[in-house]
Design an enzyme around this catalytic site. Sequence first.
Site, short mmCIF file in Angstrom:
data_model
loop_
_atom_site.label_atom_id
_atom_site.label_comp_id
_atom_site.label_asym_id
_atom_site.label_seq_id
_atom_site.Cartn_x
_atom_site.Cartn_y
_atom_site.Cartn_z
N HIS A 435 30.05 97.49 13.08
CA HIS A 435 31.44 96.45 12.70
C HIS A 435 31.40 95.63 11.69
O HIS A 435 31.17 94.29 12.17
CB HIS A 435 31.84 96.11 14.20
N HIS A 473 40.64 94.31 12.03
CA HIS A 473 40.68 94.70 13.16
C HIS A 473 39.27 94.59 13.90
O HIS A 473 39.20 94.71 15.09
CB HIS A 473 41.08 96.25 13.21
#
Length: 574
Positions: A435, A473
């Site tokens: 991520h 996000h």
Amino acid sequence: MLQQLTKDINQQPKKVRVMHELVKSVAAATHANVHSLYLVDKNGRDIYLYSKNKPRSRSLCRQKIGCGGTIAAYVAETGQRLYVKDILGDERFPKGIGIEDSTAQSVLCQPIVQADGTIVGIVELVKKLGNPSFEREDEEIVNSYLAWGSIAIHHAEISKQMQKQKDLNSFLLNVVRSIFDEVSTMDVVIEKIMAFAKRLVNADRCALFMVDAKSNELYANLFDEGDEDGLGYKFRNGAEIRFPINKGIAGFAASTSETVNISDPYRDTRFNREVDIKTGYITKSILCVPVSCKGSVIGVVQMVNSKKGFFSNEDARAFELFAGYCGLALHYSQMYGQLFRGQQKHQVALEVLTYHCCVSEKETELWLASATSCSLPNNFYSNEFNVYQNDDELTNYFIIMTNEFFQECNVRLDMETLVRFTLTVRKGYRGVAYHNWGHAFAVAHSMCVLMKMASEMFTWEEKIALYLASIIHDIDHRGYNNAFMIKNKSPLSHLYSTSTMEWHHFKQGVFILETAGHNILNALSAKQYKYMLELMEDAILATDLMLFFDNRAKLHDIVTNGKFSWSIPDHNLH
């Protein structure tokens, strides 16, 4: 006579008024030459002359209750009804009726008793020499009147208690309004408590000691200077005083959680005389009440020198009720103080974070020049483009891609703001294995390609919202899933109990957008901006796998049943 007396009393139902009218009526009914009403003092040790129909010396107005004195004091001690034909010849009462009066001969003296059996007064009727003595019939008349009087006094007592409770409720309501209407510091709350406390029990001085649980001490730094000039209560901040929690009367109240009411402190071994010696202020009576909150004593309020002479049991009961509100106020003020300090720490941390997360103007200028000189590969707007490149290249590509995407949506964009926004978002991604900034770019690039392929299926607001949601996000992802964050009881899990990380990503993205010089949506109206954030919120929260599978099942049902339509926002945004 009783009917008229009943009418008079109903118009003014006060206990002393009832007894006063009662004695006058009894005296008239029995043809007494002299009648007196004695009341039992609140200390329960003295009686005092309340009313008379013959002047007497002031020195004789108060008498100690006990045998061997006057007939009224004897009756107050024993509770007996007495009829004496010759008061001067009765050895039980060497002081007679309390005055040297050789004309007093026949005396009827009876206690006035409340419904609970408490003696509240003494009625004394006298016939002088030369007048017919009282007869047994007179005694029966007095008994009858006092039987009626007991009921009337009970009625008056109920009326009095109701009025007192009403006054106390009104007082406590004012306390609550004054203390809780505005957020106050601890010193202001303590000052208000002390001022209200003095009014409640009519005390001359007041002190509030707080409990220091760590050192097991009582301490105070706000001191009462009284109202000697008549301009109102004065409190001053001074050098803090501390003493062990088990020392003195205040210490006793704090360590035992008991209310202490002392009418003669110098005879009490718990009293600490050092303060009186230092200040020259003489303590004559003390009411000390512990202040509790959540089952533990957090302070002690000490009232000094009642202006009525002593603090009554009623004062103590009223003050115990008041102390409950004091506990809430002090706890509330402590919590506010902690919250305020926490907010200030948070504000400082936010300023530091903003400074280090945001890029400098020099960095912005360098990257603006770099992005301007960069060009996109030929296959950039296709699924064949290789997103596995170094972060600097991806940063340049994102700046150019975003600028072109906004132009296609007919939304004006300032390049410096775009560069600043991009670099700050990049800094917001941590160096975790998946991520990270490269992943964020890959998702944003895929969304951009998708929007180009299905350009007619989405509104321009939906395109921009989905695109921006893609780049933020996973911002500030720590490499752990929601279940781990919740089981580990992380601060984020306390902020967001569901979709923990997704909420955090959205909030961080909005924080960057609304930081000065970063809002790439500043060309939109307030309504358009709000709508855009709502779409971004929905899109980012939908990345929570706990929600994804439910959404996928709903979409699968819509598609397999042939109900799907691109014109329905709930369908195409899924």
